[in-house]
Design a protein around this motif. Structure first.
Motif, PDB file in Angstrom:
ATOM      1  N   ASP A   1      22.514  30.785  35.593  1.00  0.00           N
ATOM      2  CA  ASP A   1      20.712  31.477  35.308  1.00  0.00           C
ATOM      3  C   ASP A   1      20.317  29.650  34.137  1.00  0.00           C
ATOM      4  N   LEU A   2      21.235  29.418  34.026  1.00  0.00           N
ATOM      5  CA  LEU A   2      21.210  27.643  33.006  1.00  0.00           C
ATOM      6  C   LEU A   2      20.880  26.617  34.033  1.00  0.00           C
ATOM      7  N   LEU A   3      21.466  26.732  35.464  1.00  0.00           N
ATOM      8  CA  LEU A   3      21.852  25.655  35.883  1.00  0.00           C
ATOM      9  C   LEU A   3      20.207  26.149  37.044  1.00  0.00           C
TER      10      LEU A   3
ATOM     11  N   ARG B   1       7.953  21.496  32.237  1.00  0.00           N
ATOM     12  CA  ARG B   1       8.343  23.329  31.392  1.00  0.00           C
ATOM     13  C   ARG B   1       8.728  23.654  32.752  1.00  0.00           C
ATOM     14  N   ILE B   2       9.954  24.654  32.289  1.00  0.00           N
ATOM     15  CA  ILE B   2      10.705  25.519  33.086  1.00  0.00           C
ATOM     16  C   ILE B   2       9.400  26.868  33.309  1.00  0.00           C
ATOM     17  N   SER B   3       9.436  26.927  34.192  1.00  0.00           N
ATOM     18  CA  SER B   3       9.192  28.144  35.145  1.00  0.00           C
ATOM     19  C   SER B   3       9.161  29.910  35.087  1.00  0.00           C
ATOM     20  N   GLN B   4       8.949  30.310  34.133  1.00  0.00           N
ATOM     21  CA  GLN B   4       9.804  31.489  33.501  1.00  0.00           C
ATOM     22  C   GLN B   4       8.990  32.644  34.349  1.00  0.00           C
ATOM     23  N   SER B   5       9.342  33.761  34.430  1.00  0.00           N
ATOM     24  CA  SER B   5       9.286  35.388  35.124  1.00  0.00           C
ATOM     25  C   SER B   5       8.234  35.601  34.039  1.00  0.00           C
TER      26      SER B   5
ATOM     27  N   ALA C   1      24.765  25.320  25.269  1.00  0.00           N
ATOM     28  CA  ALA C   1      23.569  25.574  25.092  1.00  0.00           C
ATOM     29  C   ALA C   1      23.602  27.501  25.511  1.00  0.00           C
ATOM     30  N   LEU C   2      24.270  28.113  26.352  1.00  0.00           N
ATOM     31  CA  LEU C   2      24.419  29.571  25.880  1.00  0.00           C
ATOM     32  C   LEU C   2      24.577  29.614  25.104  1.00  0.00           C
ATOM     33  N   LEU C   3      25.669  29.276  23.972  1.00  0.00           N
ATOM     34  CA  LEU C   3      25.242  29.759  22.416  1.00  0.00           C
ATOM     35  C   LEU C   3      24.021  28.956  21.787  1.00  0.00           C
ATOM     36  N   LEU C   4      23.238  28.420  21.914  1.00  0.00           N
ATOM     37  CA  LEU C   4      22.202  28.567  21.335  1.00  0.00           C
ATOM     38  C   LEU C   4      21.434  29.048  21.455  1.00  0.00           C
TER      39      LEU C   4
ATOM     40  N   LEU D   1      17.049  23.608  28.518  1.00  0.00           N
ATOM     41  CA  LEU D   1      16.601  22.648  29.362  1.00  0.00           C
ATOM     42  C   LEU D   1      17.869  21.041  29.261  1.00  0.00           C
ATOM     43  N   VAL D   2      18.538  21.190  30.369  1.00  0.00           N
ATOM     44  CA  VAL D   2      20.206  19.928  30.209  1.00  0.00           C
ATOM     45  C   VAL D   2      19.633  18.742  31.228  1.00  0.00           C
ATOM     46  N   HIS D   3      19.728  18.033  30.459  1.00  0.00           N
ATOM     47  CA  HIS D   3      18.858  16.686  30.570  1.00  0.00           C
ATOM     48  C   HIS D   3      20.027  15.545  30.759  1.00  0.00           C
ATOM     49  N   THR D   4      20.153  14.913  31.691  1.00  0.00           N
ATOM     50  CA  THR D   4      20.988  13.314  32.034  1.00  0.00           C
ATOM     51  C   THR D   4      20.014  11.991  32.130  1.00  0.00           C
TER      52      THR D   4
END
Length: 426
Positions: free
Chosen positions: A173-175, A67-71, A157-160, A80-83
């Protein structure tokens, strides 16, 4: 969330838009992770791995555990970009819950950053102890996946994110959001204790100047100087790069040395594609070795190989523009090459570039390209399994007779005579 997304068809519309834009699988899951929509409906599935989860379940586990921590100011989760371990790229965005929507997830992928070759697929199966009998099914699966380079994937990802939230987002910010590194685990007091122990016992790492001197000899193509510097390098000053295996530690040190040697060779004028190919070759060879003395010998041979190549390929008399053109010609010798393209790469007027190149090399650009293609043809004629007509075609000679004429101009022999002579010498 944008107002029009509050309408019932808002999320399906975005899914269709992303699919049409990228031709990549798009899946919409509700808050309970049930699939609401998949585009396209039928795709080649990942081959089943006995006792393991499917790709979707694996990805959703990543979502739940990362879960991405958010301010406190953030209104929406970030993508979330995942490989995966099998090199599939997936992009996920948790949908914010509001009065009209209970949340959920949009999943893009899987995709690949680059095509997977048969050799790569076979090595991945080996890494995961999967039978090679599955190779064909994995290859079919990989070939069914779209290929998007990393930057294009990030922009998806930015477009979505913008389509869902109406907010702007940068690649940085994404990375930063996707990069959640696990902290290194240090036993005891970790590096601080090790640093104290080394200083107390005067067991110090090597002086960086020794390293710099050694790689300076590679950059200048001086093998004799390299060997002298290497002989003076204190063995006890090397770091320990694996606590479990001395052989692994030696291999890691060798890989790091070859990486530095690669950079030094490029600085010394070696074409970067040659340098990187040499690096790949020597590292692959070292990885196969079974004892420390063999690794030591292989590392010495690799460093000397770099120095020899720099010596034989020095471009010190060329300007930066001339070296840039030569490097581009080398890398793209199997493609159509034109003066206009080289001028574009160099950022110069074509006429001026032509004059500059001939002044520095003594050859017109077209003659230089022709000569380099014959040099490449000479190397290819010494290889088994490739015909002379195939060589002519691959190197963009109009026909076999023209290839023979140009080849004889530079070598004094026809391609067939050259191949026969080389064959007798082998």
């Amino acid at each position: 969330m944008l107002n029009y997304l509050k309408e019932a068809d808002g999320i399906p519309y975005i899914c269709r838009l992303l699919y049409e834009a990228y031709r990549i699988q798009v899946t919409w899951l509700d808050a309970e992770d049930n699939i609401r929509l998949t585009l396209p409906a039928l795709v080649e599935g990942r081959p089943a791995k006995p006792g393991s989860k499917g790709l979707l379940e694996e990805i959703m586990d990543v979502v739940r555990s990362n879960r991405i921590s958010q301010s406190t100011e953030a209104h929406s989760p970030l993508p979330l970009v995942h490989t995966t371990g099998f090199l599939e790229n997936c992009l996920l965005l948790r949908l914010p819950a509001d009065g009209a929507h209970s949340g959920g997830t949009i999943l893009l992928g899987p995709s690949l950053s680059a095509p997977i070759t048969e050799e790569m697929a076979a090595s991945l199966l080996c890494d995961y102890n999967l039978p090679q009998s599955q190779l064909e099914s994995w290859l079919r699966y990989y070939r069914s996946l779209p290929v998007l380079n990393r930057m294009r994937w990030y922009h998806a990802a930015l477009l979505l994110y913008t389509l869902i939230t109406g907010q702007a987002l940068s690649v940085t910010d994404l990375l930063l959001a996707s990069a959640i590194p696990e902290p290194a685990v240090h036993p005891g007091d970790g590096p601080d204790l090790d640093l104290s122990y080394r200083r107390e016992n005067v067991w110090l790492h090597h002086d960086p100047m020794l390293e710099r001197e050694m790689f300076r000899h590679i950059a200048s193509g001086d093998k004799a100087g390299l060997l002298r510097a290497q002989a003076a390098f204190p063995e006890e000053s090397f770091g320990l790069l694996s606590k479990k295996s001395q052989l692994r530690s030696k291999k890691n040190l060798a890989v790091s040395s070859i990486t530095l040697a690669t950079r030094a060779a490029i600085e010394g004028g070696l074409f970067w594609e040659i340098a990187y190919t040499l690096s790949d070759f020597h590292i692959q060879h070292i990885e196969e070795l079974k004892d420390i003395p063999a690794v030591d010998r292989a590392l010495n041979a690799a460093l000397c190989d770099f120095a020899d190549h720099v010596r034989d390929n020095r471009r010190s008399k060329l300007s930066r523009t001339g070296a840039l053109c030569q490097n581009y010609i080398f890398n793209h010798l199997y493609e159509e090459l034109s003066l206009s393209r080289l001028a574009e790469i160099a950022g110069l007027n074509a006429s001026y570039l032509s004059q500059l190149f001939k002044k520095e090399t003594g050859l017109a650009i077209s003659d230089y390209i022709q000569r380099e293609r014959i040099e490449e043809a000479k190397r290819l004629t010494e290889l088994p399994g490739i015909t002379l007509s195939e060589i002519a075609t691959r190197l963009h000679f109009n026909d076999q007779s023209y290839f023979t004429k140009v080849f004889k101009k530079y070598t004094g022999k026809t391609p067939r005579q050259y191949r026969q002579e080389k064959g007798n010498l082998l």
